[in-house]
Write an enzyme that holds these catalytic residues in place. Structure first.
Site, PDB file in Angstrom:
ATOM      1  CG  ASP A  66      -1.847   1.178   1.292  1.00  0.00           C
ATOM      2  OD1 ASP A  66      -1.528   2.238   0.710  1.00  0.00           O
ATOM      3  OD2 ASP A  66      -2.910   1.070   1.921  1.00  0.00           O
ATOM      4  CB  VAL A  67       1.879   3.613  -2.671  1.00  0.00           C
ATOM      5  CG1 VAL A  67       2.136   2.490  -3.651  1.00  0.00           C
ATOM      6  CG2 VAL A  67       0.613   4.370  -3.030  1.00  0.00           C
ATOM      7  CG  ASN A  97       0.020   1.531 -12.553  1.00  0.00           C
ATOM      8  OD1 ASN A  97      -0.285   2.070 -13.619  1.00  0.00           O
ATOM      9  ND2 ASN A  97      -0.854   0.842 -11.838  1.00  0.00           N
ATOM     10  CE1 TYR A 139      -4.864  10.621 -11.820  1.00  0.00           C
ATOM     11  CE2 TYR A 139      -5.297  12.015 -13.727  1.00  0.00           C
ATOM     12  CZ  TYR A 139      -4.815  10.836 -13.185  1.00  0.00           C
ATOM     13  OH  TYR A 139      -4.259   9.879 -14.018  1.00  0.00           O
ATOM     14  CE  LYS A 173      -1.094  10.060 -11.744  1.00  0.00           C
ATOM     15  NZ  LYS A 173      -0.299   8.832 -11.608  1.00  0.00           N
TER      16      LYS A 173
HETATM   17  N1  LIG Z   1      -6.864   5.305 -17.301  1.00  0.00           N
HETATM   18  C1  LIG Z   1      -6.389   6.381 -17.889  1.00  0.00           C
HETATM   19  O1  LIG Z   1      -6.986   6.891 -18.845  1.00  0.00           O
HETATM   20  C2  LIG Z   1      -5.088   6.993 -17.446  1.00  0.00           C
HETATM   21  C3  LIG Z   1      -4.588   8.058 -18.190  1.00  0.00           C
HETATM   22  C4  LIG Z   1      -3.388   8.640 -17.808  1.00  0.00           C
HETATM   23  C5  LIG Z   1      -2.692   8.141 -16.719  1.00  0.00           C
HETATM   24  N2  LIG Z   1      -3.207   7.089 -16.009  1.00  0.00           N
HETATM   25  C6  LIG Z   1      -2.408   6.606 -14.877  1.00  0.00           C
HETATM   26  O2  LIG Z   1      -2.176   5.210 -15.026  1.00  0.00           O
HETATM   27  C7  LIG Z   1      -2.067   4.602 -13.752  1.00  0.00           C
HETATM   28  C8  LIG Z   1      -3.012   3.433 -13.639  1.00  0.00           C
HETATM   29  O3  LIG Z   1      -4.328   3.939 -13.724  1.00  0.00           O
HETATM   30  P1  LIG Z   1      -5.586   3.048 -14.127  1.00  0.00           P
HETATM   31  O4  LIG Z   1      -6.372   3.844 -15.091  1.00  0.00           O
HETATM   32  O5  LIG Z   1      -5.169   1.676 -14.472  1.00  0.00           O
HETATM   33  O6  LIG Z   1      -6.399   3.066 -12.738  1.00  0.00           O
HETATM   34  P2  LIG Z   1      -7.163   1.934 -11.925  1.00  0.00           P
HETATM   35  O7  LIG Z   1      -7.724   0.893 -12.840  1.00  0.00           O
HETATM   36  O8  LIG Z   1      -8.086   2.667 -11.015  1.00  0.00           O
HETATM   37  O9  LIG Z   1      -5.984   1.256 -11.083  1.00  0.00           O
HETATM   38  C9  LIG Z   1      -5.302   1.975 -10.103  1.00  0.00           C
HETATM   39  C10 LIG Z   1      -4.492   0.987  -9.320  1.00  0.00           C
HETATM   40  O10 LIG Z   1      -3.808   1.699  -8.268  1.00  0.00           O
HETATM   41  C11 LIG Z   1      -4.065   1.028  -7.056  1.00  0.00           C
HETATM   42  N3  LIG Z   1      -3.949   1.883  -5.893  1.00  0.00           N
HETATM   43  C12 LIG Z   1      -4.599   3.016  -5.581  1.00  0.00           C
HETATM   44  N4  LIG Z   1      -4.212   3.487  -4.389  1.00  0.00           N
HETATM   45  C13 LIG Z   1      -3.274   2.619  -3.923  1.00  0.00           C
HETATM   46  C14 LIG Z   1      -2.501   2.538  -2.750  1.00  0.00           C
HETATM   47  N5  LIG Z   1      -2.618   3.447  -1.761  1.00  0.00           N
HETATM   48  N6  LIG Z   1      -1.607   1.521  -2.621  1.00  0.00           N
HETATM   49  C15 LIG Z   1      -1.490   0.596  -3.591  1.00  0.00           C
HETATM   50  N7  LIG Z   1      -2.226   0.585  -4.727  1.00  0.00           N
HETATM   51  C16 LIG Z   1      -3.111   1.597  -4.871  1.00  0.00           C
HETATM   52  C17 LIG Z   1      -5.472   0.452  -7.215  1.00  0.00           C
HETATM   53  O11 LIG Z   1      -5.717  -0.536  -6.235  1.00  0.00           O
HETATM   54  P3  LIG Z   1      -7.241  -0.953  -5.811  1.00  0.00           P
HETATM   55  O12 LIG Z   1      -7.732  -1.880  -6.883  1.00  0.00           O
HETATM   56  O13 LIG Z   1      -7.052  -1.608  -4.491  1.00  0.00           O
HETATM   57  O14 LIG Z   1      -8.036   0.311  -5.752  1.00  0.00           O
HETATM   58  C18 LIG Z   1      -5.343  -0.081  -8.627  1.00  0.00           C
HETATM   59  O15 LIG Z   1      -4.640  -1.304  -8.622  1.00  0.00           O
HETATM   60  C19 LIG Z   1      -2.327   5.710 -12.725  1.00  0.00           C
HETATM   61  O16 LIG Z   1      -1.101   6.236 -12.260  1.00  0.00           O
HETATM   62  C20 LIG Z   1      -3.084   6.737 -13.532  1.00  0.00           C
HETATM   63  O17 LIG Z   1      -2.943   8.039 -12.987  1.00  0.00           O
HETATM   64  C21 LIG Z   1      -4.381   6.516 -16.338  1.00  0.00           C
END
Ligand SMILES: NC(=O)c1ccc[n+]([C@@H]2O[C@H](COP(=O)([O-])OP(=O)(O)OC[C@H]3O[C@@H](n4cnc5c(N)ncnc54)[C@H](OP(=O)(O)O)[C@@H]3O)[C@@H](O)[C@H]2O)c1
Length: 243
Positions: A63-64, A90, A167, A171
């Site tokens: 857990d980060v 990530n 958010y 970033k």
């Molecule tokens: N999706 C997009 O369009 C997009 C675009 C640009 C950048 N990003 C970036 O890409 C990355 C992944 O995003 P995603 O879209 O795949 O989001 P996601 O499906 O919501 O996944 C986020 C992940 O982070 C985990 N997480 C959150 N808080 C945490 C904590 N305190 N300790 C450990 N794990 C934690 C979540 O765990 P839980 O399952 O337990 O909640 C989940 O595994 C992020 O950094 C996001 O900002 C995403």
């Protein structure tokens, strides 16, 4: 031989979304992947899914936002693997609705920064000694085009529509942190870059966007950069993204 054969990789937040696809991509390239997750059941299930595909994947609790959890994860990697070749920061949260900055909720902002900014720094600091033990450590910080000040400033900027104060600026901080760590590590083999995956269909984006595997490819590429690759930049699928 596979690109990443013999390498040990940790991806935080790898139980779903883009993180899961990064874990899959790195494992497909030959790495032994530590599937970081804060939820044990979700982490175990994700790692098992990758193993079912014949990949080398193991759940690692992390857990980060929890210092003890980060310390335990680093201790386990040190004991089991002795080093870390690739760290993909990530894990992140996006907790707000579309509200103007004047109405933003500071509690949400603090919670967002706790995971996206302070968590990322804490994990990086804890893993750095292990990355220094690898021959060519790589750190990839997940960012977004929405973090780019150049792409957000002014009426005509492509991302000026976005009203996610916590958010987006968390970033932007990640971008700055990427540069700071890259500079500190300039005289080492370690490269530190930020990745913009583009809009991908995940829980975080509300299901909007392209398949997360496509966004994950950007991060996988940065994690597998050769010795001649860049450090201290933000990259998307079409190359460098302006800060
Ligand atoms: N999706 C997009 O369009 C997009 C675009 C640009 C950048 N990003 C970036 O890409 C990355 C992944 O995003 P995603 O879209 O795949 O989001 P996601 O499906 O919501 O996944 C986020 C992940 O982070 C985990 N997480 C959150 N808080 C945490 C904590 N305190 N300790 C450990 N794990 C934690 C979540 O765990 P839980 O399952 O337990 O909640 C989940 O595994 C992020 O950094 C996001 O900002 C995403």
């Amino acid at each position: 031989m596979s690109e990443a054969a013999g390498k040990v990789a940790l991806v935080t937040g790898a139980n779903k979304g883009i993180g899961f696809e990064i874990a899959r991509g790195l494992a497909k390239a030959g790495a032994a992947v530590l599937v970081g997750a804060r939820n044990a059941q979700a982490g175990e299930e994700a790692a098992a899914k990758l193993r079912d595909e014949g990949l080398d994947a193991q759940f690692l609790p992390i857990d980060v936002t929890d210092a003890a959890s980060i310390e335990a994860a680093a201790g386990r990697i040190a004991a089991d693997r002795g080093r870390l070749d690739i760290l993909v920061n990530n894990a992140a949260v996006s907790l707000e609705r579309d509200v103007p900055p004047s109405g933003a909720d500071l509690a949400i902002m603090r919670e967002t920064y706790e995971a996206n900014v302070f968590g990322l720094v804490a994990v990086t600091q804890a893993m750095l000694p292990l990355l220094r033990r690898a021959p060519a450590g790589r750190i990839v910080n997940m960012s977004t085009g929405l973090a780019s000040l150049a792409l957000s400033s002014g009426r005509d900027a492509p991302f000026s529509f976005s009203r996610l104060l916590a958010y987006n600026t968390s970033k932007t901080a990640v971008n700055g942190i990427t540069v700071q760590f890259a500079n500190e590590l300039l005289d080492t083999p370690i490269k530190v870059n930020a990745a913009n995956p583009g809009l991908c269909a995940t829980a975080l984006s509300g299901g909007k966007g392209r398949p997360p595997g496509e966004g994950a490819a950007v991060a996988v590429g940065l994690a597998l950069l050769g010795a001649d690759g860049p450090t201290g930049g933000l990259y998307g699928e079409n190359g460098q993204v302006p800060w």
